[in-house]
Write a protein that holds these residues in place. Structure first.
Motif, PDB file in Angstrom:
ATOM      1  N   PRO A 106     -39.103  73.092  40.738  1.00 28.06           N
ATOM      2  CA  PRO A 106     -40.038  72.723  39.762  1.00 28.06           C
ATOM      3  C   PRO A 106     -41.224  71.880  40.753  1.00 28.06           C
ATOM      4  O   PRO A 106     -40.976  71.309  41.827  1.00 28.06           O
ATOM      5  CB  PRO A 106     -39.369  71.829  38.785  1.00 28.06           C
ATOM      6  CG  PRO A 106     -38.098  71.361  39.685  1.00 28.06           C
ATOM      7  CD  PRO A 106     -37.834  72.558  40.655  1.00 28.06           C
ATOM      8  N   VAL A 107     -42.342  72.003  40.281  1.00 25.03           N
ATOM      9  CA  VAL A 107     -43.562  71.300  40.951  1.00 25.03           C
ATOM     10  C   VAL A 107     -43.663  69.821  40.235  1.00 25.03           C
ATOM     11  O   VAL A 107     -43.598  69.884  39.116  1.00 25.03           O
ATOM     12  CB  VAL A 107     -44.891  72.095  40.520  1.00 25.03           C
ATOM     13  CG1 VAL A 107     -46.114  71.423  41.141  1.00 25.03           C
ATOM     14  CG2 VAL A 107     -44.564  73.441  41.170  1.00 25.03           C
ATOM     15  N   ALA A 108     -43.656  68.814  41.071  1.00 26.15           N
ATOM     16  CA  ALA A 108     -43.686  67.573  40.477  1.00 26.15           C
ATOM     17  C   ALA A 108     -45.318  67.337  40.140  1.00 26.15           C
ATOM     18  O   ALA A 108     -46.326  67.777  40.942  1.00 26.15           O
ATOM     19  CB  ALA A 108     -43.580  66.580  41.626  1.00 26.15           C
ATOM     20  N   VAL A 109     -45.322  67.063  39.082  1.00 29.01           N
ATOM     21  CA  VAL A 109     -46.874  66.739  38.216  1.00 29.01           C
ATOM     22  C   VAL A 109     -47.133  65.289  38.217  1.00 29.01           C
ATOM     23  O   VAL A 109     -46.099  64.376  37.827  1.00 29.01           O
ATOM     24  CB  VAL A 109     -47.075  67.248  36.935  1.00 29.01           C
ATOM     25  CG1 VAL A 109     -48.420  66.998  36.430  1.00 29.01           C
ATOM     26  CG2 VAL A 109     -46.637  68.679  36.945  1.00 29.01           C
ATOM     27  N   PRO A 110     -48.093  64.630  39.000  1.00 32.18           N
ATOM     28  CA  PRO A 110     -48.355  63.313  38.848  1.00 32.18           C
ATOM     29  C   PRO A 110     -48.258  62.631  37.534  1.00 32.18           C
ATOM     30  O   PRO A 110     -48.962  63.320  36.710  1.00 32.18           O
ATOM     31  CB  PRO A 110     -49.691  63.060  39.707  1.00 32.18           C
ATOM     32  CG  PRO A 110     -50.045  64.269  40.184  1.00 32.18           C
ATOM     33  CD  PRO A 110     -49.332  65.473  39.513  1.00 32.18           C
ATOM     34  N   ARG A 111     -48.046  61.513  37.464  1.00 28.79           N
ATOM     35  CA  ARG A 111     -48.102  60.859  36.106  1.00 28.79           C
ATOM     36  C   ARG A 111     -49.479  60.631  35.502  1.00 28.79           C
ATOM     37  O   ARG A 111     -50.429  60.283  36.534  1.00 28.79           O
ATOM     38  CB  ARG A 111     -47.424  59.346  36.166  1.00 28.79           C
ATOM     39  CG  ARG A 111     -47.305  58.669  34.682  1.00 28.79           C
ATOM     40  CD  ARG A 111     -46.565  57.365  35.085  1.00 28.79           C
ATOM     41  NE  ARG A 111     -45.020  57.751  34.842  1.00 28.79           N
ATOM     42  CZ  ARG A 111     -44.037  56.875  34.660  1.00 28.79           C
ATOM     43  NH1 ARG A 111     -44.578  55.651  34.817  1.00 28.79           N
ATOM     44  NH2 ARG A 111     -42.715  57.393  34.337  1.00 28.79           N
ATOM     45  N   GLY A 112     -49.907  61.112  34.400  1.00 26.38           N
ATOM     46  CA  GLY A 112     -51.085  60.767  33.871  1.00 26.38           C
ATOM     47  C   GLY A 112     -51.876  62.036  33.888  1.00 26.38           C
ATOM     48  O   GLY A 112     -53.120  62.160  33.472  1.00 26.38           O
ATOM     49  N   ALA A 113     -51.488  63.107  34.754  1.00 32.62           N
ATOM     50  CA  ALA A 113     -52.447  64.247  34.618  1.00 32.62           C
ATOM     51  C   ALA A 113     -52.123  65.198  33.572  1.00 32.62           C
ATOM     52  O   ALA A 113     -51.211  65.377  32.882  1.00 32.62           O
ATOM     53  CB  ALA A 113     -51.698  65.247  36.137  1.00 32.62           C
ATOM     54  N   LYS A 114     -53.190  65.889  33.246  1.00 33.02           N
ATOM     55  CA  LYS A 114     -53.255  66.710  32.298  1.00 33.02           C
ATOM     56  C   LYS A 114     -52.624  68.165  32.503  1.00 33.02           C
ATOM     57  O   LYS A 114     -53.360  68.727  33.844  1.00 33.02           O
ATOM     58  CB  LYS A 114     -54.691  67.014  31.463  1.00 33.02           C
ATOM     59  CG  LYS A 114     -54.582  67.743  30.266  1.00 33.02           C
ATOM     60  CD  LYS A 114     -55.864  67.535  29.517  1.00 33.02           C
ATOM     61  CE  LYS A 114     -55.955  68.439  28.384  1.00 33.02           C
ATOM     62  NZ  LYS A 114     -56.718  68.526  27.475  1.00 33.02           N
ATOM     63  N   VAL A 115     -51.820  68.748  31.988  1.00 29.12           N
ATOM     64  CA  VAL A 115     -50.992  69.805  32.174  1.00 29.12           C
ATOM     65  C   VAL A 115     -51.231  70.752  31.105  1.00 29.12           C
ATOM     66  O   VAL A 115     -51.224  70.595  29.857  1.00 29.12           O
ATOM     67  CB  VAL A 115     -49.505  69.673  32.493  1.00 29.12           C
ATOM     68  CG1 VAL A 115     -48.913  71.046  32.651  1.00 29.12           C
ATOM     69  CG2 VAL A 115     -49.226  68.786  33.381  1.00 29.12           C
ATOM     70  N   THR A 116     -51.932  72.073  31.476  1.00 29.05           N
ATOM     71  CA  THR A 116     -52.304  72.913  30.496  1.00 29.05           C
ATOM     72  C   THR A 116     -51.166  74.007  30.393  1.00 29.05           C
ATOM     73  O   THR A 116     -50.652  74.257  31.366  1.00 29.05           O
ATOM     74  CB  THR A 116     -53.541  73.644  30.793  1.00 29.05           C
ATOM     75  OG1 THR A 116     -53.760  74.196  31.906  1.00 29.05           O
ATOM     76  CG2 THR A 116     -54.593  72.542  30.846  1.00 29.05           C
ATOM     77  N   PRO A 117     -50.882  74.708  29.260  1.00 34.75           N
ATOM     78  CA  PRO A 117     -49.915  75.625  29.353  1.00 34.75           C
ATOM     79  C   PRO A 117     -50.371  76.784  29.996  1.00 34.75           C
ATOM     80  O   PRO A 117     -51.442  77.209  29.790  1.00 34.75           O
ATOM     81  CB  PRO A 117     -49.614  75.612  27.755  1.00 34.75           C
ATOM     82  CG  PRO A 117     -50.714  74.946  27.106  1.00 34.75           C
ATOM     83  CD  PRO A 117     -51.244  74.231  28.208  1.00 34.75           C
ATOM     84  N   SER A 118     -49.347  77.453  30.711  1.00 34.31           N
ATOM     85  CA  SER A 118     -49.588  78.543  31.331  1.00 34.31           C
ATOM     86  C   SER A 118     -49.269  79.780  30.522  1.00 34.31           C
ATOM     87  O   SER A 118     -48.298  79.637  29.919  1.00 34.31           O
ATOM     88  CB  SER A 118     -48.725  78.744  32.710  1.00 34.31           C
ATOM     89  OG  SER A 118     -49.009  79.791  33.199  1.00 34.31           O
ATOM     90  N   THR A 119     -50.084  80.770  30.702  1.00 36.70           N
ATOM     91  CA  THR A 119     -49.813  82.204  30.130  1.00 36.70           C
ATOM     92  C   THR A 119     -49.135  82.889  30.896  1.00 36.70           C
ATOM     93  O   THR A 119     -48.993  84.117  30.634  1.00 36.70           O
ATOM     94  CB  THR A 119     -50.966  82.999  29.392  1.00 36.70           C
ATOM     95  OG1 THR A 119     -51.696  82.989  30.476  1.00 36.70           O
ATOM     96  CG2 THR A 119     -51.866  81.760  28.317  1.00 36.70           C
TER      97      THR A 119
END
Length: 131
Positions: free
Chosen positions: A110-123
């Protein structure tokens, strides 16, 4: 005097045989399930119960002791046979387990996402079709 002694020792022997049979049953089930500690504990409790069942032999009643010994022998044999049947099916279970473990090992990290970053759902890898 002998009948008074028999009236005391035979019920004690019968109670010992019942306890020994219960311990033998638990030992047999534990062997079937592969729980060596439980089987050892059950056989360890069977020993004093069988000795208790031998008190009836002082009144020439050998049936409780024979029942105690026969149940232990029967349950150890039945438990061993059932365990060997279960072990015969183990290679198929082991290969399925190894396949699941390999699937987990081969899965992407899994990729670590920084806290507060906006993640858009992937298709996924296919772009969405405009309609």
């Amino acid at each position: 005097m002998a009948s008074e002694l028999a009236s005391i020792l035979v019920p004690i022997g019968v109670a010992g045989a019942v306890l020994a049979a219960l311990c033998a049953l638990i030992a047999g089930v534990a062997i079937m399930r592969g729980a060596a500690g439980l089987a050892g504990g059950a056989v360890g409790l069977w020993i004093p119960s069988a000795m208790l069942s031998s008190t009836a032999s002082f009144a020439n009643q050998w049936t409780p002791l024979l029942i105690a010994v026969a149940t232990l022998v029967a349950m150890l044999v039945i438990g061993g046979v059932a365990r060997s049947i279960v072990n015969a099916g183990e290679p198929a279970r082991e290969s399925a387990r190894a396949a699941r473990v390999q699937a987990v090992v081969d899965a992407p990290e899994p990729v670590a996402v920084p806290r507060g970053a906006k993640v858009t759902p992937s298709t996924g890898s296919m772009p969405a079709l405009a309609g």
